[in-house]
Scaffold this active site. Sequence first.
Site, short mmCIF file in Angstrom:
data_model
loop_
_atom_site.label_atom_id
_atom_site.label_comp_id
_atom_site.label_asym_id
_atom_site.label_seq_id
_atom_site.Cartn_x
_atom_site.Cartn_y
_atom_site.Cartn_z
CE LYS A 120 -4.47 -1.41 0.96
NZ LYS A 120 -4.97 -2.47 1.79
CE LYS A 211 -5.88 -6.77 -2.08
NZ LYS A 211 -6.08 -6.40 -0.69
CE LYS A 214 -11.95 -1.74 -0.17
NZ LYS A 214 -12.88 -2.47 0.63
P1 TYM Z 1 -10.25 -5.01 3.17
O1 TYM Z 1 -11.30 -4.01 3.35
O2 TYM Z 1 -9.04 -4.68 2.37
O3 TYM Z 1 -10.88 -6.32 2.59
C1 TYM Z 1 -12.03 -6.88 3.20
C2 TYM Z 1 -12.05 -8.37 3.02
O4 TYM Z 1 -12.07 -8.69 1.65
C3 TYM Z 1 -10.99 -9.57 1.36
N1 TYM Z 1 -10.48 -9.24 0.03
C4 TYM Z 1 -10.24 -10.15 -0.90
N2 TYM Z 1 -10.40 -11.48 -0.91
C5 TYM Z 1 -10.07 -12.11 -2.04
N3 TYM Z 1 -9.60 -11.49 -3.16
C6 TYM Z 1 -9.43 -10.15 -3.18
N4 TYM Z 1 -8.99 -9.54 -4.28
C7 TYM Z 1 -9.76 -9.42 -2.02
N5 TYM Z 1 -9.72 -8.10 -1.71
C8 TYM Z 1 -10.15 -8.01 -0.45
C9 TYM Z 1 -9.96 -9.29 2.43
O5 TYM Z 1 -9.10 -10.38 2.61
C10 TYM Z 1 -10.82 -9.06 3.63
O6 TYM Z 1 -11.21 -10.28 4.21
N6 TYM Z 1 -8.01 -4.99 7.54
C11 TYM Z 1 -9.16 -5.48 6.84
C12 TYM Z 1 -10.48 -5.10 7.47
C13 TYM Z 1 -10.56 -5.40 8.91
C14 TYM Z 1 -10.84 -6.65 9.52
C15 TYM Z 1 -10.80 -6.41 10.91
C16 TYM Z 1 -11.11 -7.91 9.01
C17 TYM Z 1 -10.38 -4.49 9.90
N7 TYM Z 1 -10.51 -5.10 11.09
C18 TYM Z 1 -11.02 -7.43 11.82
C19 TYM Z 1 -11.34 -8.93 9.94
C20 TYM Z 1 -11.28 -8.68 11.31
C21 TYM Z 1 -9.13 -4.91 5.46
O7 TYM Z 1 -8.60 -3.89 5.18
O8 TYM Z 1 -9.81 -5.61 4.58
#
Ligand code: TYM
Length: 345
Positions: A120, A211, A214
């Site tokens: 990032k 990956k 967004k």
């Molecule tokens: P974030 O918002 O980047 O993504 C949310 C969830 O979507 C999954 N994901 C994907 N899975 C497969 N292929 C992809 N291209 C893809 N893009 C995103 C991510 O693995 C995630 O499960 N830090 C986390 C959010 C968070 C969280 C938490 C999750 C904050 N606190 C506590 C679980 C527990 C995040 O930024 O995800």
Amino acid sequence: MENKDIILTGIRANGELTLGNYLGAIVPMVKLQNKYANSHQINMFVPDLHSFTTPINHNDLYLKIIDSLKFYVAAGIDLNLDNVYIYRQSFISAHSELTCILNNFTSYGELLRMTQFKEKSDQLKDNFISAGLFDYPVLMAADILLYGALWVPVGDDQRQHLELARNLSIRFNNKFNQRLFVVPNTWEKQQEFIGRNNGARIMSLKNPNNKMSKSLSDPNGTILLTDNPENAATKIINATTDSVGIINYNIENQPGITNLLDILALLIDEPLEKIIKNWQGKKSYIELKKAVADEVKIFLTNFQKKLLEIDETSLMRKLESSEYLMRDVATQRLYKIQQVVGLRP
Ligand code: TYM
């Protein structure tokens, strides 16, 4: 509230959600809800304080947060289930306070090793790498540990963060010689629980070594849940593949084709092995693309129809009642931690 094992996950609301978010995190959560809502507690929250670890438009953040909650519902999160809780991280201040405490038990080195941080920071156009981005895994650990979640269904890109949450809980429990935090289960156990061999990782349709995301400026590589279904289908038809000329599931040599096979399996909920068996050895990439494009179109059409049918009043009612209860749970756990670190009598 009874003492039930907790399944918890969150998705940042810093933009529209992608097909990657849907297949990687929302679908597993809905499946777990359908299987375990009687015996487990389901926490599906919006980590809104995580939203601006990378630059966003703050003017529409609040609406995006509510939209994210609507996406959960359209995907099948059931607001009528008593064991299902939806909430916004910033509405429960214990998340931020626990982060401050945990920061002092997390080393600079272990945060520096986080690949998401490296990826990032490299993508930031203005080179302003915030402390918020660096510290983001600690806030995520607080999100998990405050509620004592055993199960955290996330995509493959969050594996290191889950491992940090485990390490912090073990470190804290050992240091204070008490079982203060529930230690979340290992990555392998989580995958078993979700019913996958490995975490899902949906790749960009244009750059299948990255990956699908967004925050990437890669609109043709990313399918948003709000995309026009026809346009989304065209993105699949134009997806980058390779010159091998035979369909194989091979991440290294044919990442684009492999990604299409992964998307198809997850979208129609068939075992990957079956999809591979159906397509392996065939020569027509366009036939595979058309099959995936059709499924994407059907999925988005149905999903967007459901989005329009959501009753916002009952959504807000559920949100506020969940936040009320979860605030209580989180504040009580925080108090115990404040006591052991010496901030409370
Ligand atoms: P974030 O918002 O980047 O993504 C949310 C969830 O979507 C999954 N994901 C994907 N899975 C497969 N292929 C992809 N291209 C893809 N893009 C995103 C991510 O693995 C995630 O499960 N830090 C986390 C959010 C968070 C969280 C938490 C999750 C904050 N606190 C506590 C679980 C527990 C995040 O930024 O995800």
